[in-house]
Design a protein around this motif. Sequence first.
Motif, PDB file in Angstrom:
ATOM      1  N   GLN A 189       0.855  -1.191   0.000  1.00  0.00           N
ATOM      2  CA  GLN A 189       0.000   0.000   0.000  1.00  0.00           C
ATOM      3  C   GLN A 189       0.889   1.238   0.000  1.00  0.00           C
ATOM      4  OE1 GLN A 189      -3.398  -0.252  -0.373  1.00  0.00           O
ATOM      5  NE2 GLN A 189      -2.798  -2.393  -0.657  1.00  0.00           N
ATOM      6  N   PHE A 219       2.503   4.852   0.378  1.00  0.00           N
ATOM      7  CA  PHE A 219       2.390   5.992   1.297  1.00  0.00           C
ATOM      8  C   PHE A 219       2.843   7.273   0.604  1.00  0.00           C
ATOM      9  CE2 PHE A 219       4.085   8.880   4.523  1.00  0.00           C
ATOM     10  CZ  PHE A 219       3.003   8.966   5.389  1.00  0.00           C
ATOM     11  N   THR A 226       6.158   2.505   1.004  1.00  0.00           N
ATOM     12  CA  THR A 226       4.913   1.860   1.402  1.00  0.00           C
ATOM     13  C   THR A 226       4.605   2.146   2.872  1.00  0.00           C
ATOM     14  OG1 THR A 226       5.881  -0.226   2.191  1.00  0.00           O
ATOM     15  CG2 THR A 226       5.494   0.000  -0.197  1.00  0.00           C
ATOM     16  N   HIS A 227       3.373   1.832   3.277  1.00  0.00           N
ATOM     17  CA  HIS A 227       2.965   2.027   4.666  1.00  0.00           C
ATOM     18  C   HIS A 227       3.767   1.139   5.612  1.00  0.00           C
ATOM     19  CE1 HIS A 227      -0.436   4.829   4.697  1.00  0.00           C
ATOM     20  NE2 HIS A 227      -0.712   4.377   3.491  1.00  0.00           N
ATOM     21  N   SER A 228       4.305   0.048   5.111  1.00  0.00           N
ATOM     22  CA  SER A 228       5.100  -0.847   5.945  1.00  0.00           C
ATOM     23  C   SER A 228       6.566  -0.419   6.019  1.00  0.00           C
ATOM     24  CB  SER A 228       5.007  -2.284   5.421  1.00  0.00           C
ATOM     25  OG  SER A 228       5.476  -2.363   4.084  1.00  0.00           O
TER      26      SER A 228
END
Length: 223
Positions: free
Chosen positions: A96, A98, A108-110
């Motif tokens: 996902q 970011f 990414t969000h991670s």
Amino acid sequence: MNKLNYILLILILNMVLGCSKADGFDIKHSKDINIFSKHAFISDYVQVNQRVLDFIELGLLDLNSNSEIFTNTWVHSFHYKKRWPNVLDVEIEEHQPFARLSNSNYLTHSGHIIFPEKTDTTINVLYIDAPDDETLELLYLSRDLQSLFNKLKRKLKKIESQNNGLIEVTDDEGATFVFSKKNFRVQLERLEDFISFELSSGKLNHIRSIDFRYNNAIAVNFS
């Protein structure tokens, strides 16, 4: 149950169990591969489907042990099941996004930086245009700015580090905000004070640009 029906049942069970445990694949067409996700796709469905088919055609017996199948895509994990008689269900999970970085990579969000192939999906995330050694700093600054922009009901669209020691921010309404890197925190407080002072005036909806480079002052341009 008569003897004939019993024999038929045993044969059917053997066929089903044999297929479910088979290591190989006899899938020849992309239509026999069902790609699905719990969320809306970022990846191109046809591209993901073709990748699975390509690896099957290479004779790989275990897709799950070959994570490189989705190198440079949005997919970060997957698992599959074979359905009788010869259908492959592949559930994917995607990164996902970011923020988009200046070298066309995505954060990414991670917390991963990925290098995905192009997608037709419109990805509406913050664009960070900065050298690698400044990217993390601008990411933190963008979070502080966004907390203030929430009061304006606006969203940061781009934050850019410039060579002359400035940071330029653009929001989703097309307004620009110019800060100096040296005194950013002080200028952020000025922005907060300005928003609080003008919150009920209606002027905030008409901001086109704000320049914070001046000592103890700001220059505001309204539309």
